[in-house]
Design a protein around this motif. Structure first.
Motif, PDB file in Angstrom:
ATOM      1  N   ALA A 180       0.847  -1.284  -0.095  1.00  0.00           N
ATOM      2  CA  ALA A 180       0.072   0.055   0.108  1.00  0.00           C
ATOM      3  C   ALA A 180       1.066   1.239   0.054  1.00  0.00           C
ATOM      4  CB  ALA A 180      -0.928  -0.056   1.236  1.00  0.00           C
ATOM      5  N   LYS A 181       1.331   1.671  -1.175  1.00  0.00           N
ATOM      6  CA  LYS A 181       2.394   2.568  -1.250  1.00  0.00           C
ATOM      7  C   LYS A 181       1.841   4.000  -0.822  1.00  0.00           C
ATOM      8  CE  LYS A 181       4.776   0.315  -4.913  1.00  0.00           C
ATOM      9  NZ  LYS A 181       4.002  -0.801  -5.158  1.00  0.00           N
ATOM     10  N   ASP A 182       0.361   4.371  -1.178  1.00  0.00           N
ATOM     11  CA  ASP A 182      -0.085   5.428  -0.487  1.00  0.00           C
ATOM     12  C   ASP A 182      -0.626   5.450   0.894  1.00  0.00           C
ATOM     13  OD1 ASP A 182      -2.179   3.620  -0.768  1.00  0.00           O
ATOM     14  OD2 ASP A 182      -3.338   4.548  -2.416  1.00  0.00           O
ATOM     15  N   GLY A 183      -0.328   4.443   1.582  1.00  0.00           N
ATOM     16  CA  GLY A 183      -0.709   4.413   2.880  1.00  0.00           C
ATOM     17  C   GLY A 183      -1.965   3.961   3.110  1.00  0.00           C
ATOM     18  N   ILE A 184      -2.897   3.779   2.175  1.00  0.00           N
ATOM     19  CA  ILE A 184      -4.309   3.299   2.449  1.00  0.00           C
ATOM     20  C   ILE A 184      -4.503   1.826   2.297  1.00  0.00           C
ATOM     21  CG2 ILE A 184      -6.545   3.488   1.206  1.00  0.00           C
ATOM     22  CD1 ILE A 184      -5.618   5.937   0.002  1.00  0.00           C
ATOM     23  N   ASP A 185      -4.750   1.119   3.551  1.00  0.00           N
ATOM     24  CA  ASP A 185      -5.006  -0.199   3.691  1.00  0.00           C
ATOM     25  C   ASP A 185      -6.294  -0.751   3.390  1.00  0.00           C
ATOM     26  OD1 ASP A 185      -2.214  -0.615   4.697  1.00  0.00           O
ATOM     27  OD2 ASP A 185      -2.894   0.252   6.637  1.00  0.00           O
ATOM     28  N   CYS A 186      -6.616  -1.612   2.506  1.00  0.00           N
ATOM     29  CA  CYS A 186      -7.696  -2.361   2.195  1.00  0.00           C
ATOM     30  C   CYS A 186      -7.442  -3.532   1.528  1.00  0.00           C
ATOM     31  CB  CYS A 186      -8.284  -1.271   0.950  1.00  0.00           C
ATOM     32  SG  CYS A 186      -9.883  -1.521   0.405  1.00  0.00           S
ATOM     33  N   THR A 187      -8.335  -4.385   2.171  1.00  0.00           N
ATOM     34  CA  THR A 187      -8.569  -5.997   1.836  1.00  0.00           C
ATOM     35  C   THR A 187      -9.291  -6.043   0.456  1.00  0.00           C
ATOM     36  OG1 THR A 187      -8.728  -6.466   3.971  1.00  0.00           O
ATOM     37  CG2 THR A 187      -9.032  -8.320   2.518  1.00  0.00           C
ATOM     38  N   ASP A 188      -8.521  -6.815  -0.631  1.00  0.00           N
ATOM     39  CA  ASP A 188      -9.000  -7.140  -1.793  1.00  0.00           C
ATOM     40  C   ASP A 188     -10.018  -8.490  -1.630  1.00  0.00           C
ATOM     41  OD1 ASP A 188      -9.502  -7.807  -4.221  1.00  0.00           O
ATOM     42  OD2 ASP A 188      -7.387  -7.966  -5.062  1.00  0.00           O
ATOM     43  N   THR A 189     -11.192  -8.102  -1.846  1.00  0.00           N
ATOM     44  CA  THR A 189     -12.210  -9.271  -1.661  1.00  0.00           C
ATOM     45  C   THR A 189     -11.775 -10.592  -2.644  1.00  0.00           C
ATOM     46  OG1 THR A 189     -13.866  -7.553  -1.453  1.00  0.00           O
ATOM     47  CG2 THR A 189     -14.798  -9.710  -2.053  1.00  0.00           C
ATOM     48  N   ALA A 190     -11.032 -10.352  -3.856  1.00  0.00           N
ATOM     49  CA  ALA A 190     -10.601 -11.432  -4.440  1.00  0.00           C
ATOM     50  C   ALA A 190      -9.769 -12.450  -3.536  1.00  0.00           C
ATOM     51  CB  ALA A 190      -9.921 -10.916  -5.664  1.00  0.00           C
ATOM     52  N   ILE A 191      -8.852 -11.849  -2.782  1.00  0.00           N
ATOM     53  CA  ILE A 191      -8.223 -12.720  -1.809  1.00  0.00           C
ATOM     54  C   ILE A 191      -8.978 -13.747  -0.901  1.00  0.00           C
ATOM     55  CG2 ILE A 191      -6.729 -13.028  -0.056  1.00  0.00           C
ATOM     56  CD1 ILE A 191      -5.116 -10.468  -1.200  1.00  0.00           C
ATOM     57  N   VAL A 192     -10.031 -12.954  -0.365  1.00  0.00           N
ATOM     58  CA  VAL A 192     -11.004 -13.802   0.511  1.00  0.00           C
ATOM     59  C   VAL A 192     -11.740 -14.936  -0.543  1.00  0.00           C
ATOM     60  CG1 VAL A 192     -12.936 -13.725   2.028  1.00  0.00           C
ATOM     61  CG2 VAL A 192     -11.487 -11.938   2.007  1.00  0.00           C
ATOM     62  N   LYS A 193     -12.238 -14.512  -1.673  1.00  0.00           N
ATOM     63  CA  LYS A 193     -12.688 -15.672  -2.528  1.00  0.00           C
ATOM     64  C   LYS A 193     -11.893 -16.802  -2.964  1.00  0.00           C
ATOM     65  CE  LYS A 193     -15.877 -12.245  -4.798  1.00  0.00           C
ATOM     66  NZ  LYS A 193     -16.285 -11.608  -6.101  1.00  0.00           N
ATOM     67  N   MET A 194     -10.532 -16.430  -3.116  1.00  0.00           N
ATOM     68  CA  MET A 194      -9.519 -17.315  -3.216  1.00  0.00           C
ATOM     69  C   MET A 194      -9.370 -18.198  -2.090  1.00  0.00           C
ATOM     70  SD  MET A 194      -6.138 -18.338  -2.335  1.00  0.00           S
ATOM     71  CE  MET A 194      -5.424 -16.773  -1.784  1.00  0.00           C
ATOM     72  N   LEU A 195      -9.392 -17.698  -0.834  1.00  0.00           N
ATOM     73  CA  LEU A 195      -9.170 -18.814   0.306  1.00  0.00           C
ATOM     74  C   LEU A 195     -10.324 -19.712   0.395  1.00  0.00           C
ATOM     75  CD1 LEU A 195      -8.050 -15.783   2.639  1.00  0.00           C
ATOM     76  CD2 LEU A 195      -6.665 -17.630   1.726  1.00  0.00           C
ATOM     77  N   CYS A 196     -11.541 -19.465  -0.184  1.00  0.00           N
ATOM     78  CA  CYS A 196     -12.714 -20.126  -0.125  1.00  0.00           C
ATOM     79  C   CYS A 196     -12.750 -21.272  -0.954  1.00  0.00           C
ATOM     80  CB  CYS A 196     -14.064 -19.397  -0.209  1.00  0.00           C
ATOM     81  SG  CYS A 196     -14.076 -18.238   1.220  1.00  0.00           S
ATOM     82  N   MET A 197     -11.758 -21.190  -1.990  1.00  0.00           N
ATOM     83  CA  MET A 197     -11.786 -22.127  -3.206  1.00  0.00           C
ATOM     84  C   MET A 197     -11.729 -23.387  -2.877  1.00  0.00           C
ATOM     85  SD  MET A 197      -9.657 -20.406  -6.173  1.00  0.00           S
ATOM     86  CE  MET A 197     -10.549 -19.058  -7.302  1.00  0.00           C
ATOM     87  N   ALA A 198     -10.884 -23.854  -2.107  1.00  0.00           N
ATOM     88  CA  ALA A 198     -10.234 -25.137  -1.578  1.00  0.00           C
ATOM     89  C   ALA A 198     -11.436 -25.639  -1.059  1.00  0.00           C
ATOM     90  CB  ALA A 198      -9.237 -25.161  -0.781  1.00  0.00           C
ATOM     91  N   ARG A 199     -11.975 -25.156   0.093  1.00  0.00           N
ATOM     92  CA  ARG A 199     -13.256 -25.715   0.802  1.00  0.00           C
ATOM     93  C   ARG A 199     -14.441 -26.076  -0.140  1.00  0.00           C
ATOM     94  NH1 ARG A 199     -15.098 -25.923   6.356  1.00  0.00           N
ATOM     95  NH2 ARG A 199     -17.077 -27.126   6.096  1.00  0.00           N
ATOM     96  N   ARG A 200     -14.615 -25.218  -0.913  1.00  0.00           N
ATOM     97  CA  ARG A 200     -15.735 -25.356  -1.785  1.00  0.00           C
ATOM     98  C   ARG A 200     -15.345 -26.065  -2.990  1.00  0.00           C
ATOM     99  NH1 ARG A 200     -18.518 -19.237  -2.466  1.00  0.00           N
ATOM    100  NH2 ARG A 200     -19.474 -19.409  -0.423  1.00  0.00           N
ATOM    101  N   ALA A 201     -14.217 -26.532  -3.133  1.00  0.00           N
ATOM    102  CA  ALA A 201     -13.959 -27.678  -4.307  1.00  0.00           C
ATOM    103  C   ALA A 201     -14.129 -28.889  -3.607  1.00  0.00           C
ATOM    104  CB  ALA A 201     -12.435 -27.568  -4.706  1.00  0.00           C
TER     105      ALA A 201
END
Length: 398
Positions: free
Chosen positions: A212-233
């Motif tokens: 976060a080069k601008d100092g704005i911290d924000c979670t990318d929802t795509a990362i959360v979706k990726m984390l759910c992939m294995a359980r949903r498989a």
């Protein structure tokens, strides 16, 4: 308690087959990798440029020979990941004493040393964010983490080897095409889940791609979706909350009083604003790693949050909770308050009650070293965490 990757176990053998392309090295690979690194000319050149700069210019072969001898001496007796990380811990302690005004940790006492967690943190420094997490865990009697690192950073074979020796696994950012990307992220999701639920081994992951080069911290929802992939498989209709609960996600906030790479980040932000793009020079990320390690950081603080529960219906809700904890726990230093005051953006949020004359002097000296054209971007890096916590970041700023 230091890690045991279980290289001789049946589980490790299965892991080796399933995740060979992305996983960290195992104990039975350490000796061969170290022997190769001791004679890697690119690594030796990199070492001599920083440790033996004069000799490297006048007698490169001699400088490489000395570096090789020292490297072999330093790594003598190292045959496991645990032993390798014990050596790193020594250098980490040295770095903290030389380049910081103190490193403090909060929240670790609420976590069990016998459980594995998925630490998701804000991202300021390429190498040091997970390194400080690891050092805090090591010092607190916990196992160290497996570290997610983008393949864009692995521009040299010796860098890949060093990272994988330090328990890094590879995030596939360079895969081409939707099908290839899907397969890569399914494998990544599977490895993270395997590490937490099968190996009982903690993982560190940045809340979004890149710093976060601008100092704005924000979670990318795509990362959360990726984390759910294995359980949903495994379970097609698995609820998001159940997938998240088994990973035991813990938000982590890290804050540096001063960022050694702040001017470089300001230069990139200004270039993108003025011309719409920024072209990195070759091996710029590696130089950023070195700058981050060797540069003055002032005070550094790390805060571990609370593990997420299963009470989430959507990936967006998960991302929002990670953001809430990261921002709520983000440590503020005088540099943040002084930067916000300098911008004049939100006088009502400025709190200078704990700022000392020494703090002002250090901040002024630092600001004076910034080229005038870059100062607005430099200041916002430090001011934005306060603005973000207060919900004062405009959409076009993020």
């Amino acid at each position: 308690m230091m890690p045991n990757d279980g290289s001789n176990s049946a589980e490790a053998a299965i892991d080796l087959d399933r995740f060979a392309d992305i996983r960290p090295y195992h104990d039975d690979e350490v000796a061969d990798v170290l022997a190769h690194l001791a004679h890697d000319s690119e690594l030796l050149d990199a070492i001599t440029r920083y440790r033996l700069p004069r000799l490297a210019k006048v007698a490169p072969p001699l400088a490489r020979a000395i570096a090789s001898f020292r490297l072999q001496r330093e790594m003598r007796g190292v045959s496991t990941i645990r032993e390798f990380q014990q050596r790193i811990a020594h250098y980490m302690a040295h770095m903290i004493s030389r380049t910081t005004r103190g490193f403090s940790v909060e929240g670790l006492d609420k976590l069990s040393p016998d459980e594995a967690y998925l630490f998701i943190g804000n991202h300021r420094d390429i190498a040091l964010d997970p390194a400080f997490v690891n050092y805090a865990l090591y010092d607190g009697g916990h196992d160290t983490v497996r570290i997610a690192i983008g393949d864009n950073l692995l521009q040299k074979p010796f860098v890949t080897d060093l990272m994988r020796l330090n328990k890094s696994f590879i995030v596939p950012r360079s895969a081409k095409g939707k099908r290839a990307m899907l397969a890569a992220y399914q494998s990544l999701s599977g490895y993270i889940r395997h590490s937490i639920t099968d190996d009982n081994h903690s993982v560190w992951l940045a809340q979004r791609e890149g710093r976060a080069k601008d100092g704005i911290d924000c979670t990318d929802t795509a990362i959360v979706k990726m984390l759910c992939m294995a359980r949903r498989a495994e379970e097609k209709d698995a609820a998001v909350g159940n997938a998240i609960r088994e990973l035991k996600i813990v938000p982590v906030s890290i804050s540096y009083e001063f960022d050694p790479c702040d001017i470089n980040k300001a230069r990139e932000l200004e270039a993108k604003h003025s011309s719409g793009h920024y072209d990195k020079v070759e091996f710029e990320d590696i130089r950023s790693i070195v700058t981050g390690i060797t540069g003055d950081k002032g005070r550094v603080k790390l805060v571990f949050g609370e593990p997420l529960s299963a009470d989430f219906d959507t990936p967006d809700a998960v991302a929002e909770e990670i953001d809430r904890q990261v921002l709520e726990h983000y440590p503020l230093f005088p540099s943040h308050q002084l930067a916000l005051a300098e911008t004049g953006l939100a006088p009502d949020l400025v709190d200078l009650s704990t700022v000392t004359p020494e703090d002002r002097e250090r901040f002024r000296a630092r600001l004076a070293s910034v080229p005038p054209a870059l100062r607005p971007w430099w200041l916002r890096q430090y001011a934005n965490p306060i603005l973000n916590r207060a919900g004062r970041i405009a959409l076009d700023d993020a």
